[in-house]
Scaffold this motif. Structure first.
Motif, PDB file in Angstrom:
ATOM      1  N   SER A  48       2.166   4.679   1.343  1.00 31.04           N
ATOM      2  CA  SER A  48       2.288   5.159   2.706  1.00 31.04           C
ATOM      3  C   SER A  48       2.000   6.655   2.751  1.00 31.04           C
ATOM      4  O   SER A  48       2.247   7.374   1.790  1.00 31.04           O
ATOM      5  CB  SER A  48       3.701   4.878   3.221  1.00 31.04           C
ATOM      6  OG  SER A  48       4.002   5.737   4.290  1.00 31.04           O
ATOM      7  N   GLY A  77       5.123   8.805   2.143  1.00 29.39           N
ATOM      8  CA  GLY A  77       5.863   8.605   0.903  1.00 29.39           C
ATOM      9  C   GLY A  77       6.663   7.320   0.964  1.00 29.39           C
ATOM     10  O   GLY A  77       6.099   6.252   1.215  1.00 29.39           O
ATOM     11  N   LEU A 125       0.833  -1.205   0.000  1.00 28.41           N
ATOM     12  CA  LEU A 125       0.000   0.000   0.000  1.00 28.41           C
ATOM     13  C   LEU A 125       0.866   1.253   0.000  1.00 28.41           C
ATOM     14  O   LEU A 125       1.992   1.239   0.498  1.00 28.41           O
ATOM     15  CB  LEU A 125      -0.877   0.026   1.255  1.00 28.41           C
ATOM     16  CG  LEU A 125      -1.965  -1.025   1.320  1.00 28.41           C
ATOM     17  CD1 LEU A 125      -2.675  -0.950   2.662  1.00 28.41           C
ATOM     18  CD2 LEU A 125      -2.950  -0.823   0.182  1.00 28.41           C
ATOM     19  N   THR A 179       7.779   3.962   5.753  1.00 26.46           N
ATOM     20  CA  THR A 179       6.603   3.246   6.232  1.00 26.46           C
ATOM     21  C   THR A 179       5.862   4.108   7.253  1.00 26.46           C
ATOM     22  O   THR A 179       6.448   4.960   7.917  1.00 26.46           O
ATOM     23  CB  THR A 179       7.005   1.919   6.899  1.00 26.46           C
ATOM     24  OG1 THR A 179       8.049   2.189   7.828  1.00 26.46           O
ATOM     25  CG2 THR A 179       7.492   0.920   5.879  1.00 26.46           C
TER      26      THR A 179
END
Ligand SMILES: Nc1ncnc2c1ncn2[C@@H]1O[C@H](COP(=O)(O)OP(=O)(O)OP(=O)(O)O)[C@@H](O)[C@H]1O
Ligand SMILES: Nc1ncnc2c1ncn2[C@@H]1O[C@H](COP(=O)(O)OP(=O)(O)OP(=O)(O)O)[C@@H](O)[C@H]1O
Ligand SMILES: [Mg+2]
Ligand SMILES: [Mg+2]
Lengths: 383, 313, 514, 310
Positions: free
Chosen positions: C118, C121, C116, C124
């Motif tokens: 974040s 950017g 996915l 995490t």
């Protein structure tokens, strides 16, 4: 039905020849490089073929070259089937050779018929020892065998350098200022019998015989069953009552043993003494690595490794001739060998795809359930 | 194909002298192999390319491959097949008797196996080693000298031993430290060995075999002086290379060729020495050698040539 | 059902998804043959079929894992192209796989965040992900610790992670491939609560299960696949177990075997105060005492992960005890190797059959001798007797009705049911005096399950002492003479079958002492 | 005898030289760590290094700009990496073998180009040690830490970058997932091939820099087979470090310091045969693994080509 059988066997033959086609493709790239270097590729490949098969001597050289590849490849069949990666063929070959040579030097007066088998055994034991160490380290200390076998190669080389320039040095050399690190020549009665007038020696016969024995070992004995079982699934092997650690040691030990034997055969069949230029390659000729390649091309099948080793022996021997005839740098040969390895190993993909397709067709025929025809159907969903 | 080759051989006019050489490293290694290749080129330059043909197999560090090459050359009717590497001896001993019409040369050694068609040749590398040792000791201000070698054997051992004797003879108080790095090819380790010597106080270095190019770089970076051997290494670091012992194998090769023309195919052993001009101490013009060192070097060379200095008594 | 076009997670609903004329081949198999299937928002559509019928394959096509050979997929009337999971996830389709798709060495949050974008950017944003996981857990009652590593979780918890993964990605349509196969009755109840909640919110759900009562309990419509063909779709009203079973296997089943009562004779196996550790080094068994008689099936009920695996392994010599004693046929066998126990006629049907019980890359014939490969008649003096092995395999394949192209076929290309038959064939052929059967019918279709039960009962009549480890209470009740319940490595109690009820066992399994 | 070692010169020498010697290993091992973490074993590191070393050297020589040289090395490594990626990902070749093939290819081609384009060994003036005002002049510390060239510092920086990427970024998460469970990653829409392409070509690039660090920073020459086995040691060090960048660095430092130690053993005339001295780093590396009994598992999917449904 007959037609089906026929197409089946044709297609199987094509699969068997696939590596050859891949090698040819690699050579075609090599031809381009030759052109760039200003050499005529046809002449070059003529030289290659001539060097590998052109005369009794060159054919013998090819076989002689293939012998250690085959022996080491056999060991690789065993260890890789047991899922242990043996990169230590070089070192194991050296240690086997050292032990066999030491034996031959210690008892120069023994009859050849006694010494030769004993020396082969010594090579086997020496290699087994050197392979068994990383085996035990992996089984009992969880030391990765790729790391340890690479390290053990370097250690074996230094051990060889030490022994050949010290304890095992040729007394003649010891007396000289330059002290070439070599042993004395082994008694001529220990020379492996040769097919006069070429260099083809008994070692090749031993190797082929052993290939059959290794095949039997792997697929017809309980030892082979155990090694393969552990290689495929350690949990299920434990469940089957197999001592997993012991098989790991055994697989590396046997693998090393064959490399050690290759070393002994190299000394007793070809060099008749050991000599070092400080590196492993001078003695092993990279057989420890090339043997891995041969075994993998042989699909990790001992019998399949025979033609694979022969093929590589031919390539290596022919390539040297190519250098001699065309006066191209030896580096070109190394480059082409690299390409051949990459191409051949990449061609596997097609073999697998074809095998799957054959299986599908076969099942469809057996089922009698005609599959929907994807060609005719409208392909609507992303593929 | 091979048949074609043999056919060509038969048609070759007798006045073309064909030499084949089998070498462990590359013809341009600035060391052992190059010294032989350069010598052959020198002879060719003298006699002309149409009467002196050279073919070579380089990178033959696999003894087994070298043997196949030697046999192949011999069977093609070459006049002289040179096995340029002490490790090729056993193979040669086996092959030579099958080709009594071919002359073989084997170096570096003095052993012809008593065969009538093998010449042996050797470099008395200790002579130049001694001379270099004398100069190095005089130039070293720290009285510490470093030596980088491959494995302790053969030509390398002769040179290094000679160097140590020369140094000791000049100043017994000078320390000569030797590092055998265990490899002919590990340039990085050779460089690190040189750095180690420098760290231990050495301000003059020497070394032998092809991997020393790494050591020369390290010497240059740290302003240490360098003495070369086998081939001229001045071009690598003109500011710090003092002198090189250069091998001129042509001196003995010419003798061999004369003998072959006269029908003698072997059985003799040759050496290149300072006396016969096969070994030459080549001073690097770009390095300003102090006069006293120059004259000591000249005196040493003269002494070795006239026998008043014996390197290994 | 709520009328909003949005789900509580903020996603748009999928009102109607249709799979049209889908075909999918594998080498040697037509897994789906022109299959039609559809599902609507707010409904549970069950997919039934025997092992290998093609259920998982059809769903993997829908999820974009396999490109179909032909066919089309329509979403709310519009044709869509699903070339990969990226596409299906984008369309709001989520899938809980039969075999969990989790990275064991990563944490729950990391597994959820995987793939996915974040909020930070390239970095995490696990803290934010963890928060959202908590929110979703609350909406659907899926408790799980975002920081826990996957391998530390129980199977039920892992499944929750799978569902959260799908919801987190905004799944409006959820494919559930045999989600209940690994759950305990209590867990199934909780799981159904979650399913009902999702259904009420307007999710479209596809539910695969071999348990007909579950299917009848939760579904709106039921479709049946057989041999890659769609047999039919029926509404749940009017559907019965018998009818569904017939649709699945194409014949009537009902191999019910009458249990004859055996007298207890000798004590075969005695466990005295056994303690042992799990792989992670935590205590797994704490002072277990058990006795099994010949001719008896002792059921061990319990939620998976309460020491069953360790129990079976201790008895079979695969795991060391930290204290206690195992006595087999009046002999102390504690600490003996698996080999020595095999030689004492102890058979074991392991829970993880593909990992422990079979070597996938070996042939059927090779797997059939796995436990006695070095004994007569399969081997003599270290050499395998291929002829005997081959004859034996043929016999086993025939008498256990294993569907395989040949004995030379590698086991990995067989269906789960047939693999289980092979394990059974191997372990029962040996005429074991003692048998440990762990989850012997997990994931099997009803036909295969009946078959396994029949065999176990036969074995009982022959006098074998059997420990039957199972999470399936129906199975335990159907087969056992006595039932022990295990909870957190301890035996909560042992009761006779006559006194056992699902409720009573369920309570004991939850750790409630009587 | 032993007391000889405890002089400042020797200790400083060993540490400083260990730090410097570790440079090529670090670049190559860190690159390899990424590849292996994503499930691909690249045994062709040595070949990539050689080609990188040559490219860096030749371009520096002809352009006179070391940075162009470095760039050329990166590009060369990248191309080799892409080749390896194509063969292992698209063609699903057995990785151990294709790696050996790429090694031979790089070994041969770098030599061939060297002979055709340069003909003989020459030197370039490579990256010089950076002078840090004050720091470089500090006794001991200055010698050990502040007397190296930019590529040495770059190598250590890469270790921390690698640690950071693997543990703190979404990319790192994907890499780990692809190496442990490609099926799981795939089912979440993470492209297994894309990630592996990325890591392997990055690994190739790092091997290229490793080669450049030899030819235009540490040694300033190019010679055929100048890496002489260094690339294989770099692969071994990845196993030593258990696929964790920091531990890999520990291994590289251990190996190179022991190597530097053995050089000192000889220089100090400790009476050990030189062959045994040369053996030391190899023996000690194994022993270090035995005594620090590790329970690290390789990435589950290492060497296994990924294909859906398998
Ligand atoms: N990746 C694959 N490669 C080859 N064959 C496969 C593959 N996956 C499934 N099959 C075959 O396709 C058929 C259908 O398998 P599928 O997984 O869809 O069955 P299923 O209905 O889900 O069975 P189960 O109830 O056991 O889960 C089986 O014959 C199986 O062997
Ligand atoms: N790569 C494969 N090649 C051939 N057949 C496969 C492959 N992967 C799966 N199958 C077959 O597909 C079928 C369905 O497999 P799946 O993994 O869905 O579960 P299963 O075998 O029924 O196991 P479980 O016991 O967990 O239900 C099985 O028959 C399995 O053997
Ligand atoms: Mg399924
Ligand atoms: Mg199933």
């Amino acid at each position: 039905m007959e037609k089906w059988l026929r197409s089946e066997s044709v297609s199987k033959l094509a699969d068997a020849l696939l590596p050859v086609f891949a090698a040819l493709a690699a050579l075609a790239v090599g031809a381009l490089m030759l052109l760039v270097l200003g050499a005529n590729p046809f002449e070059a490949f003529g030289a290659l073929l001539d060097g590998a098969f052109g005369s009794a001597n060159s054919l013998a050289d090819t076989v002689v070259k293939a012998t250690p590849l085959l022996l080491i490849g056999l060991g690789i069949c065993i260890s890789f089937r047991g899922n242990v990666i043996n990169i230590g063929g070089e070192g194991q070959m050296i240690i086997g050779a050292l032990l066999a040579t030491a034996l031959g030097l210690a008892f120069p007066d023994w009859p050849g018929i006694v010494m030769i088998p004993l020396a082969m055994l010594a090579g086997f034991v020496g290699g087994a020892f050197w392979g068994g160490i990383p085996g035990a380290l992996k089984a009992y200390f969880n030391v990765n065998e790729i790391l340890s076998t690479i390290m053990m190669n370097a250690i074996a080389v230094q051990l060889m350098n030490f022994l050949l320039s010290g304890p095992m040095i040729d007394p003649v050399q010891a007396a000289k200022a330059s002290q070439i690190p070599q042993t004395a020549r082994l008694s001529t009665s220990f020379d492996l019998p040769r097919l006069i007038p070429t260099r083809l020696h008994l070692g090749a016969g031993i190797a082929v015989l052993l290939a059959i024995l290794v095949y039997i070992l792997l697929w017809r004995t309980t030892i082979g069953y155990r090694i393969r079982a552990v290689g495929q699934n350690r949990f299920a092997s434990r469940y089957a009552g197999i001592d997993v650690k012991r098989q790991i040691v055994l697989a590396l030990l046997l693998s090393g043993a064959f490399a050690g034997l290759a070393g002994a055969i190299q000394v007793f069949g070809i060099n008749h003494r050991m000599i070092t230029d400080g590196s492993a390659t001078g003695f092993t000729g990279n057989a420890g690595f090339n043997g891995i390649v041969a075994a993998l091309f042989g699909q990790l099948n001992p019998i399949g490794t025979i033609p694979a080793a022969f093929f590589f022996g031919a390539l290596l021997v022919g390539a040297n001739k190519l250098q001699r005839v065309m006066q191209v740098p030896s580096a070109l040969i190394t480059t082409i060998n690299g390409l051949v390895v990459v191409f051949v190993v990449s061609s596997e993909k097609w073999r697998k795809t074809r095998e799957q397709k054959r299986l599908t067709d076969m099942m469809a025929e057996i089922d009698g359930d005609p599959p929907p025809n994807p060609e005719k159907a409208v392909k609507e969903v992303g593929s | 194909g091979g048949a074609e080759n043999e056919a060509t051989v038969v048609e070759v006019p007798a006045d073309i002298f064909k030499v084949a050489v089998v070498m462990p490293s590359a013809i341009n290694d600035l060391a052992f192999s190059q010294s032989m290749y350069d010598a052959l080129l020198a002879i060719q330059a003298d006699t002309g390319a149409d009467s002196f043909e050279i073919v070579y197999s380089e990178g033959m560090f696999i003894v087994d491959d070298a043997a196949a090459a030697i046999r192949d050359y011999a069977s093609q009717g070459f006049d002289l097949v040179i096995a340029h590497g002490s490790q090729y001896g056993s193979s040669l001993q086996e092959i030579a008797p099958d080709f009594l019409e071919t002359s073989f040369a084997w170096g570096t050694t003095v052993d012809t196996f008593g065969l009538p068609n093998i010449f042996a040749y050797e470099a008395r590398a200790e002579e130049g080693g001694y001379v270099n040792g004398v100069m190095a000791t005089m130039l070293s201000e720290s009285a510490v000298i470093g030596v980088v070698g491959p494995i302790e054997t053969g030509d390398a051992k002769l040179y290094v031993d000679g160097f140590a004797v020369g140094a000791a003879a000049t100043d017994a108080g000078t320390e000569v430290n030797t590092n055998w790095i265990g490899s002919f090819s590990d340039v990085a380790l050779a460089s690190e060995a040189a750095q180690t010597h420098i760290g231990a106080g050495a301000d003059v270095l020497t070394g032998t075999a092809q991997m020393v190019v790494g050591a020369i770089g390290a010497a240059e970076e740290n302003g240490a002086l360098w003495f070369g051997t086998q081939s001229s290494q001045s071009s690598l670091a003109p500011s710090i290379v003092v002198a090189n012992q250069v091998y001129r194998w042509e001196v003995v090769l010419e003798d061999m060729i004369d003998l072959i023309h006269g029908g003698t195919y072997g059985g003799q052993s040759f050496e290149i020495t300072l006396a016969n001009g096969g070994l030459v101490i080549e001073f690097n013009g770009d390095y300003a050698l102090p006069a006293d060192v120059q004259s000591a070097a000249d005196a040493t060379i003269a002494g070795i040539i006239d026998g008043s200095i014996s390197v290994f008594p | 059902m709520s009328d909003s076009q949005l789900l509580p997670t903020g996603q748009k609903k999928i009102n109607h998804l249709e799979m049209i004329e889908i075909s999918k081949f594998f080498p040697g198999v037509i897994a789906n043959n022109r299959v039609n299937f559809d599902v609507k928002a707010g409904e549970v559509h069950a997919l039934l079929g025997e092992n290998g019928a093609g259920k998982s394959t059809l769903m993997k096509v829908l999820y974009g894992l396999y490109p179909p050979e032909e066919g089309a997929i329509k979403l709310d009337g519009e044709q869509v192209v699903i070339g990969s999971p990226v596409d299906s996830i984008g369309l709001g389709i989520g899938m809980i796989h039969q075999h969990f798709m989790l990275v064991e060495s990563l944490t729950v949050a990391e597994n959820v965040a995987l793939g996915l974008a974040s909020t930070r950017g390239p970095l995490t944003d696990l803290d934010i992900v963890s928060q959202r996981i908590q929110e979703l857990s609350e909406i659907y009652g899926l408790q799980v610790d975002p920081k826990a590593l996957i391998w530390q979780l129980s199977v039920g918890q892992q499944q929750r992670v799978e569902i959260i993964k799908a919801l987190y990605r905004g799944a409006a349509l959820l494919i559930l491939d045999e989600p209940t196969a690994v759950l305990t009755p209590q867990e199934v109840d909780e799981f159904f609560l979650t399913m009902r909640k999702m259904m009420d919110d307007g999710h479209a759900l596809i539910f695969i299960s071999h348990k007909l009562h579950e299917v009848l309990d939760i579904s709106h419509r039921i479709s049946v696949l057989r041999d890659g063909h769609m047999i039919g779709t029926i509404p749940v009203e009017g559907a019965t177990k018998e009818k569904l079973a017939e649709m699945m296997v194409g014949r009537e089943i009902g191999l019910k075997k009458e249990r004859v009562s055996n007298e207890k004779s000798e004590k075969k196996l005695i466990l005295k105060n056994i303690s042992a550790q799990s792989d992670r080094g935590t205590p797994a068994l704490k002072g277990i005492d058990l006795e099994v008689y010949s001719g008896e099936i002792l059921g061990v009920a319990g939620v998976s992960g309460n020491g069953q695996k360790e129990l079976a392994e201790v008895i079979t010599g695969l795991r060391n005890v930290t204290s206690g004693q195992v006595v087999l046929e009046d002999e102390d066998v504690t600490g003996l190797s698996p080999k020595e126990l095999i030689n004492r006629s102890l058979s074991y049907i392991p829970e993880e059959r593909m990992r422990d019980g079979m070597i996938k890359e070996f042939t059927v014939a090779e797997n059939l001798i796995l436990r006695e490969y070095d004994q007569l008649p399969f081997a003599n003096n270290g050499f395998l007797n291929l002829k005997n092995i081959s004859t034996h395999s043929d016999e086993m394949i025939k008498s256990f009705n294993v569907k395989t192209p040949s004995q030379e076929t590698t086991v990995k290309s067989l269906s789960g049911g047939n693999i289980q038959k092979l394990v059974l064939a191997r372990e029962l052929f040996r005429k074991p005096r003692t048998l440990i059967a762990a989850q012997p019918t997990r994931g099997l279709d009803i036909g295969a399950m009946e078959y396994v039960h029949l065999r176990l009962l036969e074995q009982r009549e022959e006098g074998t002492a059997t420990i039957l480890i199972s999470e399936d209470l129906d199975e335990i009740l159907a087969l056992s003479d006595r039932i022990a319940v295990i909870f957190e490595g301890e035996i909560m109690g042992i009761i006779d079958r006559e006194e056992a009820t699902t409720e009573r066992l369920g309570l004991m399994m939850a750790g409630v002492v009587e | 005898m032993i007391e000889k070692f405890f002089t400042e010169a020797v200790l400083v020498g060993i540490i400083a030289s260990g730090i410097r010697l570790a440079t090529p290993y670090l670049y190559a091992s860190i690159g390899e760590t990424f590849g292996q973490r994503s499930g691909v074993l690249n045994l062709g590191v040595e070949g990539q290094m050689l080609l990188g070393a040559f490219a860096a050297f030749y371009v520096s020589l002809t352009t006179g700009n070391l940075w162009f040289g470095l760039l050329a090395a990166m590009l060369t490594g990248l191309i080799m990496g892409l080749g390896m990626a194509f063969v292992s990902i698209n063609l699903q070749a057995v990785q151990g073998i294709s790696g050996i093939g790429f090694y031979l290819f790089g070994l041969g081609l770098s030599d061939l180009l060297f002979q055709k384009l340069m003909g003989t060994v020459v030197t370039v003036s490579g990256f010089r040690p950076i002078y840090f005002p004050v720091l470089s002049d500090l006794p001991i510390v200055g010698q050990i830490f502040f007397n190296h060239n930019i590529l040495v510092y770059g190598a250590y920086a890469m270790v921390f970058v690698a640690w950071f990427v693997l543990n703190k970024t979404t990319l790192g998460l994907k890499i780990k997932a692809v190496g442990e469970s490609p099926e799981a990653a795939d089912s979440l829409g993470v492209s297994v091939s894309k990630i592996r392409y990325l890591t392997i070509s990055f690994g190739g690039m790092m091997s290229g820099i490793a080669g450049a660090s030899l030819s235009i920073a540490l040694l300033n020459v190019f010679q055929q087979n100048m890496t002489s086995g260094l690339g294989f040691i770099a692969v071994a060090l990845v196993y030593f470090g258990g696929w964790r960048p920091i531990a890999v660095m520990g291994g590289a430092l251990l190996f190179s310091m022991v190597n530097s130690l053995q050089l000192w053993v000889q220089v100090l005339n400790i009476p050990i045969p030189s062959d045994f001295a040369v053996m030391m780093p190899y023996v000690l590396t194994i022993i270090a693994l035995v005594v620090t009994v590790q329970r690290v598992r390789p990435p589950s999917a290492l060497t296994k080509p990924f294909e859906r449904g398998h």
